[in-house]
Design a protein around this motif. Structure first.
Motif, PDB file in Angstrom:
ATOM      1  N   PRO A  24       0.815  -1.217   0.000  1.00 33.98           N
ATOM      2  CA  PRO A  24       0.000   0.000   0.000  1.00 33.98           C
ATOM      3  C   PRO A  24       0.849   1.267   0.000  1.00 33.98           C
ATOM      4  O   PRO A  24       0.312   2.366   0.126  1.00 33.98           O
ATOM      5  N   GLN A  28       2.177   8.215  -0.155  1.00 32.39           N
ATOM      6  CA  GLN A  28       1.809   8.242   1.268  1.00 32.39           C
ATOM      7  C   GLN A  28       1.893   9.641   1.858  1.00 32.39           C
ATOM      8  O   GLN A  28       2.629  10.488   1.365  1.00 32.39           O
ATOM      9  N   SER A  33      -1.699   5.958   3.234  1.00 32.05           N
ATOM     10  CA  SER A  33      -0.906   5.526   2.083  1.00 32.05           C
ATOM     11  C   SER A  33      -1.763   4.635   1.201  1.00 32.05           C
ATOM     12  O   SER A  33      -2.703   3.991   1.677  1.00 32.05           O
ATOM     13  N   PHE A  34      -1.444   4.620  -0.079  1.00 29.05           N
ATOM     14  CA  PHE A  34      -2.183   3.762  -0.994  1.00 29.05           C
ATOM     15  C   PHE A  34      -1.256   3.251  -2.091  1.00 29.05           C
ATOM     16  O   PHE A  34      -0.243   3.862  -2.408  1.00 29.05           O
ATOM     17  N   SER A  38      -4.113  -1.804  -2.678  1.00 36.56           N
ATOM     18  CA  SER A  38      -4.429  -1.694  -1.257  1.00 36.56           C
ATOM     19  C   SER A  38      -4.166  -0.282  -0.744  1.00 36.56           C
ATOM     20  O   SER A  38      -3.519   0.524  -1.409  1.00 36.56           O
ATOM     21  N   TYR A  39      -4.665  -0.006   0.462  1.00 30.57           N
ATOM     22  CA  TYR A  39      -4.475   1.301   1.100  1.00 30.57           C
ATOM     23  C   TYR A  39      -4.495   1.102   2.613  1.00 30.57           C
ATOM     24  O   TYR A  39      -5.057   0.126   3.116  1.00 30.57           O
ATOM     25  N   SER A  41      -4.481   3.381   6.622  1.00 32.67           N
ATOM     26  CA  SER A  41      -4.530   4.641   7.376  1.00 32.67           C
ATOM     27  C   SER A  41      -4.158   4.349   8.817  1.00 32.67           C
ATOM     28  O   SER A  41      -4.286   3.220   9.289  1.00 32.67           O
ATOM     29  N   CYS A  52      -6.005  -1.383   7.262  1.00 28.18           N
ATOM     30  CA  CYS A  52      -5.775  -1.451   5.823  1.00 28.18           C
ATOM     31  C   CYS A  52      -6.976  -2.070   5.111  1.00 28.18           C
ATOM     32  O   CYS A  52      -7.749  -2.814   5.702  1.00 28.18           O
TER      33      CYS A  52
END
Length: 200
Positions: A24, A28, A33-34, A38-39, A41, A52
């Protein structure tokens, strides 16, 4: 021995490509972040406490250019994986079963994988203009990351694409001339092929 080195390189590229693709950390901020698939926080200053999510299908990916990039990067990864598995099978199979090891077609597969991956990497930053990326990065736009910084996942993917594009070039057989004959040295077949000189 040479075949084993190429297999190790191919499998390493496949694994590192998969890791960067699933990461991810392509772009960021201090709290978000991504990546392609995927991402994540986390609270400010507490990056260990991450939550995630993943994009489960192409429909979940927030932008068309992002979807194209994901499809190209997955296709490039599949080609790299196919190439590595084929190299492994050639090393493990008896020489009589596979006499044409490392043919030009396999270099073509690796070159296609590198090209597909590079196009996918170039298409991904177009998705920075999507509402999802703008919410995460502030004033982001095509090829402008706004408040986001480049993450290790994207850098690793670029490094893998460079390696995958260099490897087919350095595998070309070497040629030299000895007493009017052309001798081809091929590390793939580990044979010396004598060719008569063609008169000009």
């Amino acid at each position: 021995m040479v075949g084993s080195v190429w297999v190790a390189l191919g499998l390493s590229l496949t694994c590192i490509s998969a890791l960067s693709l699933l990461s991810p950390a392509w772009f960021q901020t201090p709290t978000f972040s991504f990546g392609v698939l995927s991402y994540c926080s986390w609270p400010q200053g507490d990056s260990w406490n991450q939550s995630c999510g993943i994009f489960r299908s192409l429909d979940d990916i927030p932008d068309f250019a992002w979807k194209v990039s994901a499809a190209l990067l997955l296709g490039g990864w599949l080609l790299v994986a196919f190439h590595a598995i084929l190299l492994l099978s050639w090393v493990l199979a008896p020489r009589e079963l596979c006499p044409r090891r490392g043919s030009g077609k396999m270099r073509g597969v690796q070159a296609a994988a590198a090209t597909t991956t590079i196009v996918g990497l170039l298409a991904f930053p177009i998705g920075l203009a999507s509402p999802f990326a703008k919410e995460a990065c502030g004033a982001s736009s095509v090829y402008r990351s706004g408040q986001c910084q480049l993450g290790w996942g994207y850098v690793t993917a670029i490094f893998n694409a460079v390696l995958a594009s260099i490897l087919p070039v350095i595998r070309w057989p070497r040629t030299t001339k000895v007493q009017g004959r052309t001798i081809r040295f091929s590390s793939d077949t580990e044979k010396i092929i004598l060719m008569p000189e063609v008169s000009k």
